[in-house]
Design a protein around this motif. Structure first.
Motif, short mmCIF file in Angstrom:
data_model
loop_
_atom_site.label_atom_id
_atom_site.label_comp_id
_atom_site.label_asym_id
_atom_site.label_seq_id
_atom_site.Cartn_x
_atom_site.Cartn_y
_atom_site.Cartn_z
N ILE A 248 7.27 71.44 15.18
CA ILE A 248 6.84 70.67 16.38
C ILE A 248 7.79 71.03 17.60
CG2 ILE A 248 6.59 68.38 17.68
CD1 ILE A 248 4.52 68.62 15.29
N MET A 249 7.12 71.52 18.65
CA MET A 249 7.90 72.39 19.61
C MET A 249 7.61 71.65 20.97
SD MET A 249 10.11 75.15 19.45
CE MET A 249 9.56 76.92 18.86
N THR A 250 8.52 71.12 21.44
CA THR A 250 8.24 70.50 22.95
C THR A 250 9.18 71.00 24.02
OG1 THR A 250 9.61 68.63 22.33
CG2 THR A 250 7.14 68.17 22.10
N VAL A 251 10.27 71.99 23.58
CA VAL A 251 11.27 72.44 24.59
C VAL A 251 10.66 72.90 25.69
CG1 VAL A 251 11.65 74.54 23.34
CG2 VAL A 251 13.48 73.57 24.62
N LYS A 252 9.52 73.61 25.63
CA LYS A 252 8.93 74.32 26.60
C LYS A 252 8.55 73.32 27.98
CE LYS A 252 4.50 76.72 27.80
NZ LYS A 252 3.26 77.12 26.97
N HIS B 19 5.27 62.86 20.73
CA HIS B 19 4.60 63.72 21.06
C HIS B 19 3.40 64.22 20.04
CE1 HIS B 19 2.75 67.71 22.52
NE2 HIS B 19 3.20 68.31 21.52
N ALA B 20 4.02 64.33 18.57
CA ALA B 20 3.22 64.71 17.54
C ALA B 20 2.35 63.65 17.13
CB ALA B 20 4.21 65.21 16.28
N ASN B 21 2.75 62.43 17.23
CA ASN B 21 2.03 61.14 16.89
C ASN B 21 0.92 60.98 17.76
OD1 ASN B 21 2.58 59.53 14.58
ND2 ASN B 21 4.19 58.71 15.57
N SER B 22 1.20 61.06 19.11
CA SER B 22 0.11 60.81 20.16
C SER B 22 -0.91 61.92 20.10
CB SER B 22 0.83 60.86 21.53
OG SER B 22 2.08 60.07 21.47
N ASN B 23 -0.64 62.96 19.62
CA ASN B 23 -1.69 64.06 19.41
C ASN B 23 -2.39 64.12 18.03
OD1 ASN B 23 -1.47 65.51 22.02
ND2 ASN B 23 0.65 65.38 21.96
#
Ligand code: COA
Length: 312
Positions: free
Chosen positions: A261-265, A281-285
């Motif tokens: 899971i990558m959100t750093v962007k 983020h992973a959960n919501s998606n």
């Protein structure tokens, strides 16, 4: 019957204002291309003047509580991981307790820099396993951009603000399988905020190398300790400091990129908030399914490090 902790819900909050790499080009001698290539960061959220780590924690917590169907007074312990408290005291956790109108919990903060959320999970898990509490609100919240020297291109391009919350509940099935935490104060000066300057000072290259080695070793040790191989992992949710660090760690343990899971962007490095933000983020998606095996892993100033292995 042995008790375990399960994450029953998550929530997150990101400030409205977005600062892009293009915006930073007008502030320091940098370029969008340099930042993307070296860090994987494109943009980050910045809290407003009047928005504090408590405000962000409150917004994230309300969502987590709503998602779990829990009322404020169902929570009997609140742990907040932060390096940017609203006040020296009372703690961010107690201020959050007040905002949530909770009068049934005990609440305290914990500072393990970017590893704070893992430390907080470990503490929450220990209290649940020992049957001291049933429902714990664990929050990572940071207004880390308040510690930036906006003229220092080595650091000001890396960080962002936000908060993530997770509700942990006592259960007869795991849940959290294992936690590992560690620290080494030998490295205290490589990444620090000194009280005289109150800004982040960092030896980026040294931090990079030690982060990759420590996190690679930690991931392997976590798997070995639990008699698991990398194939057992459905998701790695690492601290989001730099996509190059994350990818280097994944290569060290032979984990395919699609399991990260990558959100750093779009978040940048949000310190103690980064893992709960990425988790939500992973959960919501709808990326995470029930019974998925997840590894959290973090590294931060100190140095500190930690991992959590859990069944969702
Ligand atoms: N834009 C353009 N150039 C920059 C820059 C920026 N924002 N920041 C640094 N540079 C320059 C340096 O001044 C240096 O120039 P010089 O060669 O003329 O001296 C050059 O880029 C290379 O610097 P270096 O520090 O060696 O780059 P790097 O490849 O190590 O990347 C980081 C720098 C900070 C991105 C990288 O070291 C890193 O991510 N470290 C880990 C930081 C981190 O994650 N900290 C939090 C851990 S929880």
């Amino acid at each position: 019957m042995q008790k375990y902790s399960r994450i029953i819900s998550t929530g997150s909050y990101l400030p409205q204002k977005i600062l892009t790499n293009k915006d930073l080009e007008n502030m320091v001698d940098t370029s969008h291309e340099w930042i993307i290539e070296r860090t994987g960061i494109e943009s980050r959220h910045i809290a407003s003047e009047c928005e504090s780590s408590v405000d962000m924690a409150y917004n994230a917590s309300l969502i987590a509580m709503k998602n779990a169907g829990l009322n404020s007074n169902d929570i009997d312990m609140i742990v907040v991981a932060t390096t940017t408290p609203e006040r020296k005291f009372p703690s961010t956790a107690v201020l959050l307790q007040n905002r949530l109108k909770n009068n049934s919990a005990f609440a305290f903060d914990l500072n393990a820099a970017c590893t704070g959320f893992i430390y907080a999970l470990d503490v929450a898990d220990t209290y649940i396993k020992n049957e001291v509490v049933n429902n714990v609100l664990v929050v990572g919240t940071e207004k880390i951009t308040s510690l930036l020297d906006w003229s220092d291109r080595n650091t000001c391009v890396l960080f962002g603000d936000g908060a993530g919350a997770a509700l942990l509940s006592s259960s007869e099935i795991p849940g959290i399988i294992s936690n590992t935490i560690g620290s080494d104060g030998t490295y205290k000066d490589l990444l620090t905020v000194n009280t005289d300057r109150e800004v982040i000072e960092m030896s980026g290259n040294d931090v990079f190398k030690i982060a990759v080695n420590t996190m690679g070793k930690l991931a392997s040790e976590t798997l070995a300790k639990n008699n698991m191989t990398v194939e057992s992992i459905d998701w790695l949710i690492p601290h989001q400091a730099n996509s190059r660090i994350i990818n280097a760690v994944a290569r060290k343990i032979n984990l395919p990129e699609e399991k990260i899971i990558m959100t750093v962007k779009t978040h940048g490095n949000t310190s103690a908030a980064s893992i709960p933000l990425a988790l939500d983020h992973a959960n919501s998606n709808n990326l995470i399914k029930k019974n998925d095996i997840i590894m959290f892993e973090a590294f931060g100033a100190g140095f500190t490090w930690g991992s959590t292995l859990l069944k969702y």
